[in-house]
Structures are given as structure tokens and as C-alpha cells.
Scaffold this active site. Structure first.
Site, PDB file in Angstrom:
ATOM      1  CD  GLU A  73      -2.993  -1.304   2.092  1.00  0.00           C
ATOM      2  OE1 GLU A  73      -2.909  -0.612   3.119  1.00  0.00           O
ATOM      3  OE2 GLU A  73      -3.956  -2.055   1.844  1.00  0.00           O
TER       4      GLU A  73
ATOM      5  CB  CYS B  58      -3.438  -6.404  -6.028  1.00  0.00           C
ATOM      6  SG  CYS B  58      -4.899  -5.373  -5.905  1.00  0.00           S
TER       7      CYS B  58
ATOM      8  CD  GLU C 249      -4.575 -10.890  -6.083  1.00  0.00           C
ATOM      9  OE1 GLU C 249      -3.985  -9.864  -5.676  1.00  0.00           O
ATOM     10  OE2 GLU C 249      -5.728 -11.197  -5.756  1.00  0.00           O
TER      11      GLU C 249
ATOM     12  CB  CYS D 221      -9.404  -6.510  -7.442  1.00  0.00           C
ATOM     13  SG  CYS D 221      -7.877  -6.067  -8.296  1.00  0.00           S
TER      14      CYS D 221
ATOM     15  CB  CYS E 211      -5.577  -9.002  -9.786  1.00  0.00           C
ATOM     16  SG  CYS E 211      -4.621  -7.855  -8.770  1.00  0.00           S
TER      17      CYS E 211
END
Ligand code: THU
Length: 145
Positions: A44, A53, A55, A91, A94
């Protein structure tokens, strides 16, 4: 490499997640066709939108090292203080990034929990039906003749 082992690796990767803002920690373990495994966690940022993310971290690590053939990815995620992790789906961004490099009808997405033996397995095409991918851009070959 069994899928149970791959989930265990995703659980290890999750421990490195940097999540001071959402406290939602995700780990991913991407299995390459050559048997190598690329780990990723979410990273983050105080600016929020630069967040990456888990992935995509795994995919970008692999591709940046010259590896582009993949067979499966294991994903685990949940609150960073959670004792039990229910399944956590990737998400849309990804799913799209994975779709760039795999055959969505054969690539397995393994949604793991804190119990590595308890997971759900989907084909990427189930999670990204009618996905837009490299084939949609193959018309460009005509332009490059
Ligand atoms: N996150 C992932 O790492 N993977 C996903 O597929 C969904 C969301 C992360 C991004 C952010 O750090 C946190 O989970 C909350 O959205």
C-alpha cells in the site's frame, strides 16, 4: 508442487503484506509452467492509488524476470489480524492482468483459506467471462506488415 503447497506459499507471502491503510493483507503464489513459484503481497501507499495488489506483485516479478508462462495462482487474504481467513477473490484489475499472460480456460485460480487443505478452485475464464485479451488486439498484426 501441489495446490495445497501453493496455498501454504501464499500464506507465507501474506506475512510480508504492507497494509498500514486498509489492514487487509493478501498473499499470492504464482506457479510458472517451469515449476518456479513467484510470491507477491499487497503493497500500500499513503497516496492510496499507487497501491499494488498481491497478485500483480507476483505477476510483475515473474514477467520482469523473463517468465511469462503460468499454470495457476493461489491467493489468500483477509484482515491482517484475522485468525481465520475465508476465501478472498482477486479484484478485476488483477483478473485482467492475469488474462494477459494465460489461457483463461486452463489457468487455475486457487482461492485459499487459513487451512491450506480447504480451498476453492476456478478457471480464470469463470472469474473473467468474455475477457478482453491479447487476441482482441491481434488485428494490429495487419498494421505492422
Ligand atoms: N488487494 C489485493 O492485494 N488483491 C486483490 O485482488 C484485492 C485487493 C489489496 C489491495 C489493498 O491493499 C487491500 O487489498 C484492500 O483493498
Amino acid at each position: 508442487m501441489t495446490y495445497e503447497e501453493l496455498v501454504k506459499k501464499a500464506l507465507e507471502a501474506r506475512k510480508l503484506a504492507y497494509t498500514p491503510y486498509s489492514h487487509h493483507a493478501v498473499g499470492a503464489a504464482l506457479l510458472a509452467a517451469n515449476g518456479d513459484v513467484y510470491l507477491g503481497c499487497n503493497i500500500e501507499n499513503a497516496g492510496y492509488t499507487p497501491t499494488n495488489c498481491a497478485e500483480r506483485t507476483a505477476v510483475f516479478k515473474a514477467v520482469s524476470e523473463g517468465v511469462r508462462n503460468f499454470t495457476a495462482i493461489a491467493i489468500v487474504g483477509g484482515p491482517d489480524n484475522a485468525e481465520h481467513l475465508p476465501i478472498c477473490a482477486p479484484c478485476g484489475v488483477c483478473r485482467q492482468v492475469l488474462n494477459e499472460f494465460v489461457d483463461p480456460d486452463s489457468f487455475d485460480v486457487i482461492l485459499g483459506t487459513d487451512d491450506p487443505a480447504n480451498c476453492k478452485i476456478f478457471k480464470l475464464s469463470e472469474l473473467l467471462p468474455l475477457g478482453f485479451g491479447p487476441k482482441n488486439m491481434s488485428f494490429l498484426e495487419d498494421y505492422n506488415k
